[in-house]
Scaffold this motif. Structure first.
Motif, PDB file in Angstrom:
ATOM      1  N   THR A 110       2.924   0.669 -13.538  1.00 31.97           N
ATOM      2  CA  THR A 110       4.036   0.832 -14.241  1.00 31.97           C
ATOM      3  C   THR A 110       3.817  -0.172 -15.569  1.00 31.97           C
ATOM      4  O   THR A 110       3.711  -1.288 -15.468  1.00 31.97           O
ATOM      5  CB  THR A 110       5.341   0.495 -13.500  1.00 31.97           C
ATOM      6  OG1 THR A 110       5.065   1.408 -12.150  1.00 31.97           O
ATOM      7  CG2 THR A 110       6.404   0.792 -14.306  1.00 31.97           C
TER       8      THR A 110
ATOM      9  N   SER B 104       2.784   2.140  -7.787  1.00 33.99           N
ATOM     10  CA  SER B 104       1.775   2.690  -8.164  1.00 33.99           C
ATOM     11  C   SER B 104       0.673   1.654  -8.578  1.00 33.99           C
ATOM     12  O   SER B 104      -0.471   1.536  -8.794  1.00 33.99           O
ATOM     13  CB  SER B 104       1.962   3.328  -9.448  1.00 33.99           C
ATOM     14  OG  SER B 104       2.831   2.689 -10.282  1.00 33.99           O
TER      15      SER B 104
ATOM     16  N   GLU C  13      18.049  11.216  -9.431  1.00 32.47           N
ATOM     17  CA  GLU C  13      16.741  11.661  -9.702  1.00 32.47           C
ATOM     18  C   GLU C  13      16.396  13.108  -9.219  1.00 32.47           C
ATOM     19  O   GLU C  13      15.721  13.712 -10.129  1.00 32.47           O
ATOM     20  CB  GLU C  13      15.732  10.630  -9.151  1.00 32.47           C
ATOM     21  CG  GLU C  13      14.127  10.764  -9.267  1.00 32.47           C
ATOM     22  CD  GLU C  13      13.408   9.834  -8.757  1.00 32.47           C
ATOM     23  OE1 GLU C  13      13.738   9.228  -7.543  1.00 32.47           O
ATOM     24  OE2 GLU C  13      12.384   9.586  -8.913  1.00 32.47           O
TER      25      GLU C  13
ATOM     26  N   SER D 223       5.525  -2.974  -7.238  1.00 35.60           N
ATOM     27  CA  SER D 223       5.020  -1.693  -7.766  1.00 35.60           C
ATOM     28  C   SER D 223       4.517  -0.942  -6.679  1.00 35.60           C
ATOM     29  O   SER D 223       3.245  -1.378  -6.208  1.00 35.60           O
ATOM     30  CB  SER D 223       4.417  -1.903  -9.097  1.00 35.60           C
ATOM     31  OG  SER D 223       4.058  -0.650  -9.520  1.00 35.60           O
TER      32      SER D 223
ATOM     33  N   SER E  35      11.599   0.061  -7.385  1.00 33.28           N
ATOM     34  CA  SER E  35      10.748  -1.048  -6.977  1.00 33.28           C
ATOM     35  C   SER E  35      11.926  -2.253  -7.695  1.00 33.28           C
ATOM     36  O   SER E  35      11.791  -3.217  -6.915  1.00 33.28           O
ATOM     37  CB  SER E  35       9.586  -1.113  -7.708  1.00 33.28           C
ATOM     38  OG  SER E  35       8.703  -0.149  -7.110  1.00 33.28           O
TER      39      SER E  35
END
Ligand code: M6R
Length: 590
Positions: free
Chosen positions: A348, A345, A476, A343, A299
């Motif tokens: 965060t 979610s 990642e 974001s 993000s």
């Protein structure tokens, strides 16, 4: 991060909890457990460290009886990854079991006190004190009002403690929210409580999202209390329009690949913003004296990209700040500041902390989130939603493209060129499918050329944050060292690392960065480096070429290319792209 689920109804709880826990896996976890009240009003607990399937093989979750129970996926903070530290925890008298999401700050002193009072602890966690505290208070208060006892906990325990408490005597689940989400699912003759809607979505899409300091008492019916006032509160039931199909793999080997392919469809929904809300946001951004974008991880890459497009398209200087670095810039924030939180979610912790601090200084908070009802959404004065549907893979893909599309649309809006912006962005959306159609050749290239221990990605302008996002993804999920840099930086340092055998992914859109990028490519090639070019034009300088269609906002089409590369590199290397090691989907701790 930890995931919690509770069930009360007429069916057997264990299979429902087990399925729900599997749906919570994506949040990242290291241990798992369930507790249920069996026929004899006794709580039976099965738990252990490891993946759900592995722990189930040892423990046989499905053998647990009863139609009321709680479950937990643990992401270790206090205490190692060991069976004894897995949730749920049982009170000494066996009446209560508890699962928790959050961190208790004063647990050591509370534990000392409880040990003196005769409580026996079985774990090294902060969580376990909660169940003993409840037990102790029930003892001291002569079995009275559990709602009052749990409400009083907020005066004793410090920190974040969203929890589910199972009471074997009264056959009740208490669901309490403090600082991380808990959602009540309302089904036919059954109730759920979970940190995540997707965990019970196949049973019901009717939900109540608890506010901070609210306590839901779940029996045949539910009642909600405000623990600060002690009064019952009525909360609105929301119908969530996510489907179970969106939250399952539907034939794809991994959620991540499915979610990349979904970009073709969801991008359209992302651009179909409610015009009142969109115009409201454009107005706030146009009038603001100062705007700071705030985001973490992927993000934050969207924040960076947005700041470049706002500069180029709308001639605005909006500053991107990492959620975790907010405090560094706190002095610049005042009542004339707009904090624009980005974001997926909406949970965060780094971003939320920045929001809290900025609000205290009188700043206005607006946000772009995916999860409806999330904390960031609720803390915002205004918000837009990504409309991406649930994103399950830890690696954020479809949410990133949605963020980028909406932020770019806003930049055009602030420039008073909304119609033109829409046309350019829909042109990108229409071409996304052609990128997906190349997935086999991208897979081959990943296997044959890109499967190295080090990779470099170069881009300029908006292609730079896109290269950074590619770098993030490769690290990642493929666990490959990758380094993204603005092409112009090469000569300042990284050229020292270029030699035969070194592989660079070059982002060469047909825009004002193209000529400079060609220079950089020549610098790399002169030192023996190998170039994988992503471009709408097949340049001779490329050793390997990934074509993208020619469009006005060409760099945006490079996003799925890099996502596919990282996905295939992860699979080729034998990793599970959906569950990268040590990482969680939603990072709710600082
Ligand atoms: O939910 P958020 O967008 O706030 O999450 C921020 C980061 O934790 C997230 O983007 C993370 O970097 C992703 N796993 C990257 O793919």
């Amino acid at each position: 991060m930890c995931g919690i689920i509770g069930y009360i109804g007429k069916k057997r709880a264990a299979p429902i909890l087990f399925d729900s826990l599997k749906k919570l896996e994506y949040r990242g976890y290291d241990s798992v457990g369930i507790a249920s009240i069996n026929g004899d009003a006794e709580i039976e607990i099965k738990k252990g460290a490891g993946r759900i399937e592995a722990v189930n093989e040892r423990m046989n979750f499905l053998s647990v009886n009863g139609s009321i129970g709680i479950g937990h996926t643990r992401w270790a903070t206090h205490g190692g990854v060991e069976d004894k530290n897995a949730h749920p925890f049982l009170s000494c008298n066996g009446r209560f079991a508890l699962v928790h999401n959050g961190i208790l700050e004063n647990y050591l002193e509370l534990k000392e006190d409880l040990v003196k009072k005769g409580h026996t602890f079985t774990s090294d966690t902060d969580t376990e004190i909660l169940v003993h505290l409840v037990e102790e208070e029930v003892k001291n208060n002569g079995e009275k009002d559990l709602v009052k006892i749990i409400s009083d906990l907020t005066k004793i325990a410090k920190g974040a403690y969203t929890f589910l408490l199972l009471d074997a005597k009264d056959h009740i689940i208490y669901a309490f929210r403090k600082d991380s989400p808990i959602i009540i699912g309302i089904g036919e003759d059954e109730l759920f409580a979970s940190s995540d809607i997707t965990s019970f979505l196949e049973h019901t899409n009717k939900v109540i999202i608890l506010e901070n300091n609210q306590l839901a008492v779940l029996k045949e019916k539910y009642t909600i209390y405000d623990t600060q006032t002690g009064k019952e509160v009525k909360q609105k039931i929301t119908t969530i329009d996510w489907t179970t199909e969106q939250a399952s793999k539907t034939g794809f080997p991994h959620f991540m690949l499915k979610e990349i392919f979904e970009e073709v469809e969801i991008s359209k929904h992302s651009l179909e913003q409610d015009s009142l809300k969109l115009n409201g946001m454009i107005e706030v951004l146009s009038k603001a004296k100062k705007v700071f974008f705030l985001g973490s991880g992927t993000s934050f890459r969207a924040c960076l990209l947005a700041s470049i497009y706002f500069a180029k398209i709308a001639k605005k200087h909006f500053m991107p700040i990492l959620g975790s670095e907010y405090k560094t810039y706190q002095n610049l924030v005042d009542k004339d500041t707009v904090i624009f939180a980005i974001s997926q979610s909406g949970e965060t912790a780094d971003v939320l902390q920045g929001i809290t601090l900025a609000k205290a200084k009188g700043a206005r908070v607006v946000s772009l989130i995916n999860v409806i009802g999330s904390t960031i959404m609720r803390e915002s004065d205004q918000y837009l939603t990504l409309n991406s549907g649930p994103e399950i893979a830890v690696a954020s893909t479809k949410a990133f493209i949605s963020q980028v599309l909406i932020l770019t649309l806003l930049a055009f809006g602030v420039a008073d060129r909304l119609k033109e912006g829409r046309e350019h962005l829909y042109e990108v959306v229409r071409k996304l499918e052609s990128i997906m159609n190349q997935s086999d050749s991208i897979a081959m290239l990943s296997k044959d050329v890109l499967n190295k221990n080090d990779l470099y990605l170069i881009g300029r302008g908006v292609s730079f944050p896109i290269a950074m996002e590619g770098e993030l993804k490769i690290k990642e999920i493929a666990y490959i060292h990758a380094d993204a840099l603005a092409g112009g930086e090469l000569k300042h340092h990284t050229l020292a690392l270029i030699e035969p055998g070194v592989t660079c992914i070059a982002l060469v859109p047909n825009d004002d960065t193209k000529d400079d990028m060609i220079n950089n490519i020549m610098q790399i090639k002169a030192r023996g480096g190998e170039i994988i070019g992503i471009s709408s034009e097949h340049l001779e300088l490329f050793d390997h070429y990934i074509p993208i269609p020619k469009v006005h906002l060409e760099p945006l089409l490079m996003i799925p290319v890099l996502q596919l590369i990282s996905y295939y590199l992860s699979v080729i290397r034998g990793n599970d792209p959906d569950f990268p090691r040590n990482l969680a989907k939603s990072v709710t701790v600082l």
